[in-house]
Design an enzyme around this catalytic site. Structure first.
Site, PDB file in Angstrom:
ATOM      1  N   HIS A 288     -18.668 -14.212 -14.252  1.00 44.40           N
ATOM      2  CA  HIS A 288     -17.240 -13.890 -14.188  1.00 44.40           C
ATOM      3  C   HIS A 288     -16.559 -15.130 -13.612  1.00 44.40           C
ATOM      4  O   HIS A 288     -17.182 -15.930 -12.897  1.00 44.40           O
ATOM      5  CB  HIS A 288     -17.022 -12.627 -13.353  1.00 44.40           C
ATOM      6  CG  HIS A 288     -17.421 -11.397 -14.116  1.00 44.40           C
ATOM      7  ND1 HIS A 288     -16.512 -10.602 -14.768  1.00 44.40           N
ATOM      8  CD2 HIS A 288     -18.639 -10.882 -14.389  1.00 44.40           C
ATOM      9  CE1 HIS A 288     -17.160  -9.624 -15.397  1.00 44.40           C
ATOM     10  NE2 HIS A 288     -18.463  -9.768 -15.185  1.00 44.40           N
TER      11      HIS A 288
ATOM     12  N   ARG B 141     -17.023  -4.672 -24.509  1.00 48.58           N
ATOM     13  CA  ARG B 141     -17.598  -3.847 -23.438  1.00 48.58           C
ATOM     14  C   ARG B 141     -17.052  -4.296 -22.068  1.00 48.58           C
ATOM     15  O   ARG B 141     -16.154  -3.681 -21.512  1.00 48.58           O
ATOM     16  CB  ARG B 141     -19.137  -3.932 -23.490  1.00 48.58           C
ATOM     17  CG  ARG B 141     -19.841  -2.896 -22.652  1.00 48.58           C
ATOM     18  CD  ARG B 141     -19.927  -3.208 -21.183  1.00 48.58           C
ATOM     19  NE  ARG B 141     -20.669  -4.413 -20.862  1.00 48.58           N
ATOM     20  CZ  ARG B 141     -20.736  -4.923 -19.639  1.00 48.58           C
ATOM     21  NH1 ARG B 141     -20.103  -4.346 -18.643  1.00 48.58           N
ATOM     22  NH2 ARG B 141     -21.416  -6.039 -19.414  1.00 48.58           N
ATOM     23  N   ASP B 142     -17.542  -5.405 -21.541  1.00 42.09           N
ATOM     24  CA  ASP B 142     -17.098  -5.869 -20.222  1.00 42.09           C
ATOM     25  C   ASP B 142     -15.600  -6.164 -20.245  1.00 42.09           C
ATOM     26  O   ASP B 142     -14.873  -5.917 -19.285  1.00 42.09           O
ATOM     27  CB  ASP B 142     -17.890  -7.130 -19.829  1.00 42.09           C
ATOM     28  CG  ASP B 142     -18.027  -7.309 -18.331  1.00 42.09           C
ATOM     29  OD1 ASP B 142     -17.224  -6.718 -17.590  1.00 42.09           O
ATOM     30  OD2 ASP B 142     -18.928  -8.049 -17.887  1.00 42.09           O
TER      31      ASP B 142
ATOM     32  N   CYS C  53     -15.390  -5.516 -13.450  1.00 45.53           N
ATOM     33  CA  CYS C  53     -16.054  -4.244 -13.201  1.00 45.53           C
ATOM     34  C   CYS C  53     -15.185  -3.418 -12.264  1.00 45.53           C
ATOM     35  O   CYS C  53     -14.889  -3.846 -11.155  1.00 45.53           O
ATOM     36  CB  CYS C  53     -17.430  -4.504 -12.580  1.00 45.53           C
ATOM     37  SG  CYS C  53     -18.260  -2.991 -12.065  1.00 45.53           S
TER      38      CYS C  53
HETATM   39  P1  HMG Z   1     -23.863  10.503 -12.152  1.00 43.95           P
HETATM   40  O1  HMG Z   1     -22.578  11.066 -11.691  1.00 43.95           O
HETATM   41  O2  HMG Z   1     -24.919  10.234 -11.124  1.00 43.95           O
HETATM   42  O3  HMG Z   1     -24.519  11.298 -13.347  1.00 43.95           O
HETATM   43  O4  HMG Z   1     -23.502   9.173 -12.933  1.00 43.95           O
HETATM   44  P2  HMG Z   1     -24.683  12.778 -13.684  1.00 43.95           P
HETATM   45  O5  HMG Z   1     -25.888  12.848 -14.504  1.00 43.95           O
HETATM   46  O6  HMG Z   1     -24.587  13.612 -12.421  1.00 43.95           O
HETATM   47  O7  HMG Z   1     -23.413  13.112 -14.597  1.00 43.95           O
HETATM   48  C1  HMG Z   1     -22.086  13.214 -14.155  1.00 43.95           C
HETATM   49  C2  HMG Z   1     -21.180  13.483 -15.344  1.00 43.95           C
HETATM   50  O8  HMG Z   1     -21.227  12.350 -16.231  1.00 43.95           O
HETATM   51  C3  HMG Z   1     -21.586  14.675 -16.193  1.00 43.95           C
HETATM   52  O9  HMG Z   1     -20.376  15.196 -16.790  1.00 43.95           O
HETATM   53  C4  HMG Z   1     -22.409  14.061 -17.285  1.00 43.95           C
HETATM   54  O10 HMG Z   1     -22.452  14.810 -18.451  1.00 43.95           O
HETATM   55  C5  HMG Z   1     -21.684  12.774 -17.516  1.00 43.95           C
HETATM   56  P3  HMG Z   1     -19.570  16.431 -16.144  1.00 43.95           P
HETATM   57  O11 HMG Z   1     -20.566  17.513 -16.012  1.00 43.95           O
HETATM   58  O12 HMG Z   1     -19.050  15.892 -14.830  1.00 43.95           O
HETATM   59  O13 HMG Z   1     -18.481  16.658 -17.156  1.00 43.95           O
HETATM   60  N1  HMG Z   1     -22.550  11.716 -18.046  1.00 43.95           N
HETATM   61  C6  HMG Z   1     -22.364  11.087 -19.211  1.00 43.95           C
HETATM   62  N2  HMG Z   1     -21.447  11.217 -20.177  1.00 43.95           N
HETATM   63  C7  HMG Z   1     -21.563  10.405 -21.248  1.00 43.95           C
HETATM   64  N3  HMG Z   1     -22.523   9.475 -21.379  1.00 43.95           N
HETATM   65  C8  HMG Z   1     -23.455   9.318 -20.426  1.00 43.95           C
HETATM   66  C9  HMG Z   1     -23.400  10.141 -19.291  1.00 43.95           C
HETATM   67  N4  HMG Z   1     -24.152  10.236 -18.186  1.00 43.95           N
HETATM   68  C10 HMG Z   1     -23.633  11.202 -17.430  1.00 43.95           C
HETATM   69  N5  HMG Z   1     -24.386   8.372 -20.546  1.00 43.95           N
HETATM   70  C11 HMG Z   1     -23.854   7.291 -14.326  1.00 43.95           C
HETATM   71  C12 HMG Z   1     -24.451   8.207 -13.289  1.00 43.95           C
HETATM   72  C13 HMG Z   1     -24.712   6.036 -14.371  1.00 43.95           C
HETATM   73  C14 HMG Z   1     -23.837   7.972 -15.676  1.00 43.95           C
HETATM   74  C15 HMG Z   1     -22.399   6.934 -13.919  1.00 43.95           C
HETATM   75  O14 HMG Z   1     -22.402   6.468 -12.596  1.00 43.95           O
HETATM   76  C16 HMG Z   1     -21.777   5.920 -14.828  1.00 43.95           C
HETATM   77  O15 HMG Z   1     -21.429   6.210 -15.954  1.00 43.95           O
HETATM   78  N6  HMG Z   1     -21.576   4.669 -14.348  1.00 43.95           N
HETATM   79  C17 HMG Z   1     -21.066   3.614 -15.200  1.00 43.95           C
HETATM   80  C18 HMG Z   1     -20.344   2.603 -14.420  1.00 43.95           C
HETATM   81  C19 HMG Z   1     -19.989   1.453 -15.322  1.00 43.95           C
HETATM   82  O16 HMG Z   1     -19.942   1.536 -16.536  1.00 43.95           O
HETATM   83  N7  HMG Z   1     -19.695   0.293 -14.683  1.00 43.95           N
HETATM   84  C20 HMG Z   1     -19.332  -0.899 -15.359  1.00 43.95           C
HETATM   85  C21 HMG Z   1     -20.455  -1.522 -16.116  1.00 43.95           C
HETATM   86  S1  HMG Z   1     -21.559  -2.496 -15.112  1.00 43.95           S
HETATM   87  C22 HMG Z   1     -20.842  -4.056 -15.087  1.00 43.95           C
HETATM   88  O17 HMG Z   1     -19.725  -4.220 -15.494  1.00 43.95           O
HETATM   89  C23 HMG Z   1     -21.653  -5.223 -14.604  1.00 43.95           C
HETATM   90  C24 HMG Z   1     -22.178  -6.107 -15.740  1.00 43.95           C
HETATM   91  O18 HMG Z   1     -21.108  -6.591 -16.550  1.00 43.95           O
HETATM   92  C25 HMG Z   1     -22.945  -7.312 -15.151  1.00 43.95           C
HETATM   93  C26 HMG Z   1     -22.152  -8.039 -14.072  1.00 43.95           C
HETATM   94  O19 HMG Z   1     -21.002  -8.467 -14.329  1.00 43.95           O
HETATM   95  O20 HMG Z   1     -22.715  -8.151 -12.976  1.00 43.95           O
HETATM   96  C27 HMG Z   1     -23.152  -5.332 -16.639  1.00 43.95           C
HETATM   97 MG    MG Z   2     -19.842  -8.225 -16.077  1.00 42.67          MG
END
Ligand code: HMG
Ligand code: MG
Length: 298
Positions: free
Chosen positions: A208, A14-15, A239
């Protein structure tokens, strides 16, 4: 004073992969996760059910979830941001959902497109539904030490997010040093605050290793009794919505530390090294883990 056993969560699939430009085929992801499943690791975060336009590297989340071989005793978790993600994740067969948000307002908005206050009700519903479906839920809190946009984050700000996530019913929290800036005194300051409120069993640390401080920080956290950490094979990761975030601390390096200290993990180092070489060859680049490099050249 150090724990006898440390539980590592392998977050490489994942990450580790979320920030990679090179597409890893679904078959290779599955083969790699199956190798990890056989290493003795007890928890694997195998993908993200997020907007595939934001994280294209994991757009095959459902296929991966449906095809990986499930090793008895291993918990398979995935990142879930909203109800749509939960629906896909349940269909793909998760054991645990990882919800996520940030202690810093700006990173929260860049990463999940919502204010902190607007995030709580979305996650509250996901957490409650996931619990209802009998799943475990971990809450990630990002930028618990420093934010790439806002700088230093006050532990009280982190505490507020933790309080809200626990109130919604998460089983435990993973505290993210998202951009790898923390030094051991920051780890101490945060744990001093959080451990007044929560038992250590509920807290996981997620480092990280941007500046090579992760091993020192893990050592510090273990002196506080923390015995759960997230890591990635080879030190993959980062990220895409946190500029400056390098890979997670490498599972290979953490294992070298823990086993050298006589701390049990249940994980076979050789199998993790082999899994590191496998994904390194698929990505076509040298991964940051020192211990993997040593193994590769030995
Ligand atoms: P949004 O744009 O506010 O959501 O995103 P929305 O509901 O308006 O949807 C926009 C589009 O996304 C739509 O598609 C939805 O269908 C689709 P379109 O009409 O444009 O074709 N959609 C989805 N598709 C599949 N699965 C879903 C989903 N949800 C919406 N679940 C949202 C809000 C949170 C979904 C978006 O901002 C997002 O996906 N963000 C993810 C970012 C991410 O993954 N970042 C990295 C992980 S976090 C990290 O790495 C930190 C961590 O490791 C800890 C650390 O290190 O600190 C955990
Ligand atoms: Mg992370």
């Amino acid at each position: 004073r150090l724990p006898n056993f440390v539980q590592l969560k392998e977050v490489g699939p994942r990450d580790g992969l979320q920030n990679e430009k090179k597409w890893i085929s679904t078959a290779d992801k599955i083969a790699w996760i199956n190798m990890l499943s056989e290493s003795g690791v007890k928890e694997i975060e195998f993908t993200s059910f997020v907007n595939p336009k934001m994280i294209p590297a994991l757009s095959d989340a459902r296929e991966v979830g449906k095809q990986i071989k499930r090793e008895p005793g291993v918990l398979y978790s995935a990142l879930v941001p909203n109800m749509k993600g939960l629906e896909f994740a349940l269909d793909a067969g998760i054991d645990a959902a990882s919800v996520f948000m940030s202690a810093s307002e700006t990173h929260n908005q860049k990463n999940i497109n919502k204010t902190i206050d607007a995030t709580y009700p979305v996650l509250d519903k996901v957490i409650r539904e996931a619990k209802q479906a009998g799943k475990l839920v971990t809450g990630y809190v990002s930028t618990v030490f420093d934010c790439p946009y806002e700088g230093k984050i006050n532990p009280d700000q982190v505490l507020r997010v933790c309080e809200n996530l626990f109130a919604s019913g998460v089983d435990d929290l993973s505290l993210g040093d998202t951009i790898g800036t923390a030094v051991p005194t920051q780890v101490e300051q945060l744990l001093e605050v959080l451990m007044k409120h929560y038992p250590k069993e509920k807290l996981i640390l997620h480092f990280h290793d941007t500046r090579g401080m992760a091993i020192a920080n893990i050592m510090t956290a273990m002196h506080y009794g923390i015995n759960r950490f997230d890591s990635t094979v080879g030190g993959l990761g980062g990220c895409p919505y946190a500029p400056g975030a390098a890979g997670n601390v490498a599972t290979n390096d953490v294992l070298y530390l823990l086993h050298g200290l006589g701390i049990e993990t249940g994980i076979e180092e050789k199998k993790i090294q082999d899994a590191g070489l496998f994904i390194q060859s698929k990505l076509g680049k040298i991964l940051p883990s020192r211990s993997l490099a040593y193994f590769a050249n030995a």
